[in-house]
Design an enzyme around this catalytic site. Sequence first.
Site, mmCIF file in Angstrom:
data_model
loop_
_atom_site.group_PDB
_atom_site.id
_atom_site.type_symbol
_atom_site.label_atom_id
_atom_site.label_comp_id
_atom_site.label_asym_id
_atom_site.label_seq_id
_atom_site.Cartn_x
_atom_site.Cartn_y
_atom_site.Cartn_z
ATOM 1 N N LYS A 71 -3.804 30.525 -1.962
ATOM 2 C CA LYS A 71 -4.568 30.844 -3.174
ATOM 3 C C LYS A 71 -6.033 31.126 -2.849
ATOM 4 O O LYS A 71 -6.647 32.056 -3.399
ATOM 5 C CB LYS A 71 -4.459 29.696 -4.174
ATOM 6 C CG LYS A 71 -3.043 29.510 -4.732
ATOM 7 C CD LYS A 71 -2.966 28.303 -5.641
ATOM 8 C CE LYS A 71 -1.543 28.121 -6.196
ATOM 9 N NZ LYS A 71 -1.432 26.938 -7.079
ATOM 10 N N SER A 94 0.775 24.981 -12.129
ATOM 11 C CA SER A 94 -0.606 25.116 -11.659
ATOM 12 C C SER A 94 -1.467 26.024 -12.542
ATOM 13 O O SER A 94 -2.673 26.119 -12.319
ATOM 14 C CB SER A 94 -0.625 25.638 -10.222
ATOM 15 O OG SER A 94 -0.078 26.939 -10.152
#
Length: 806
Positions: A723, A680
């Site tokens: 996140k 990611s």
Amino acid sequence: MDLLGINRLTVPLLPLRDIVIFPHMVAPLFIGREKSIKALENAMTKDRTVFLATQIDAKTDIPQEKDIHHIGTLGTILQLLRLPDGTVKALIEGKRRAGIQHFIPNPDFFLVEVERLAHEFKNDLELKALLRSINSTFEAYAKINKKIPHEVVQSIESINDPSRLADIIAAHLGVKIEEKQKLLELADPSARLEKLYALMRSEIEILQIEHRIKSRVKKQMEKTQKDYYLNEQMRAIQKEMGEKDDFKSELKELETKINRKRMSKEAAAKIRNEFKKLKLMSPMSAEATVVRNYIDWLLALPWYNLSRTKIDINEAERILDEDHYGLKKPKERISEYLAVQSLVKKVRGPILCLVGPPGVGKTSIAKSVARATGRSFIRLSLGGVRDEAEIRGHRRTYIGAMPGKIIQSLRKVKTNNPVFCLDEVDKMSTDFRGDPAAALLEVLDPEQNMAFNDHYMDVDYDLSDIMFITTANTLYSIPLPLQDRMEIIRLPGYTEDEKLNIAKQFLLRKQQNANGLKPEQIEFSDNAILSIVREYTKESGVRNLEREIASVCRKVAKEVLKSGTDKLMKVSSSSIAKYLGVQKYRYGKTEEKNEVGLTTGLAWTEVGGELLQTEVVLMPGKGRLIITGKLGEVMQESAQAAMSYVRSRANSIGLPLDFYQKVDIHIHVPEGAIPKDGPSAGITIGTSIVSALLKKPVKNDVAMTGEITLRGRVLPIGGLKEKMIAANRAGVKTVIIPKENEKDLKDIPNNILRSMNIVPVDHMDQVLREALALNHPDELFINPMPEPFSLFQLENIIPSPEIRTH
């Protein structure tokens, strides 16, 4: 009357029940039937002659003509004695074989006309040999059969008449009535002797076997009698010492329990067999203790003892909300599960497996389910279990054998339909003693657990009424066949907002009571709780948060005790350091200004989301790509993919095609002691590389996450909720996410979505436009995006005959 000189005569008939009278045989007979007594009386008034014939069926009380054998023996009454009870004792001697010709009608007793049977024989060598064999065989038979007097054996040796010899031996032979009747009916003495010889050989073999069996039994009896004698002595000693022997009363009490206990048919048959064994055993023997323990275990199990369940969905939801804050999806799934069980009235559904990091409330949810349904709760920790016998028990052949933990837990909880929490199912291990996870396959399979067989109990036990809930921190260590039997419900880590509410609604009140403080003596501000969450804990759950709150409460309790007043102690974010000391953890914050080559990425960890700063610097060199920061293989490959994208787009972003040949590019992710991995960070690394090459700063209030491909496509990632929460905590204004992750935004709290600008992208070009501090949005891409290079184009760009790869 001389019976030997008359062929036919009319005599009374005496039917015999269970004896065959042979010629030359004297036998006492006890006669009770009225007809038989009259027959004897009639014979006594004449010549004392009577015909003795055996009944075909000894059970027939009133025999008819068809019920009597037609071959019998003419006999003489030697003595007749009337007994006080009305019966008659007669001593009769058999004289000659005879056969009934016909019955003469007589109302008082049987009267028959009989004809004596001839017994001619040829005195040849074969007959002599047969006589010798008979004598020697009978002598051997008499040695084994102690009931035959020695005088009979001696008298047999002097008999030369084969017919008389056969009759006397047959009278002393212990064979069935049917066999003796067959011998009586054989008129030929030779045939009779051959039949007699075969019977004696068979009887000798049977008697020898009986003798061997008796010898063995005698030895066992001697040992048993010795044990019994010693036990009786022990009892006598105990009685003298005042100790009461209540073994018999215990057995009686145990039998009453067995008769009252409801259990399966198999278990009932098993326990009765074991109880029979126990009654025959000495109470002091070790085997009796083993059998008694086994019976106690069978009686202690709650076979059909079910607690009354109540499933009210509204009440269940209220209890779950009262005990746990947040966890919307797990609560919803549990409510659905309870609703289905309420409709079908049976628990045969999927086994629930709650998977999540430590401290998020997996075990306490199982307790809440038990409270909501009115069931008992039992918890079994499987952490560190490495022996299959812990689940299925030991076989009873082993000393100290016990049932497995499943059966032990049911005995403890005393109901057969509890909520059974198998805690830490992912912490089991395997060694030479077996795999406990394999033993759980039967326990957690709804199609098999109605007949669970514990090695110790050795009977099938029904586990289908139990509601099993398992917990685990991770799935990868649980074998796939075991995962297949469970429905996985994931419990994510708590967000900061959820931790704040949990602390305010649950933890503060709990720790105030635990430390003897009143609500008017201590008060926490929201910022104080958030400071503890951010600077003194780093976890997905709330265990450490509770410990830190407890630490503050203890110090406040000390101050209250010292001051002796009930003054309100306010705990704020500025005073937290006074109670908990220096800050233990740092949480991610954005940079104060825009920086070249420094990009803020977003990462997922087991304890929540984190900001991940990614730095890139350029140095004179020969085109090396240096990657540091303890990155995993996947993250290193993402860096190489980002570099390849930048090289393929060099012309579009205004870089010379050979830019990489004159510089070394160093990519570093700070906090180098912490391992990092995953794809990611691809767009984050790509943005830092482009920023460093173009000397364009990256906006300090922008954070991003997404995987990059060689063609610049941005692929979806996981952990978006954590996140986004980390970005919001750090004050990020804009978050760049993959377009395919837009569907996951519905799981993120609205207050977080409102506080940030979410930019979904599907290509790296869009990322660069949003992230770099450009004077004009179109100044970056001065040329349109080209097609991938052909081999011919590469040869024109790079004169060398080799194609370089980095």
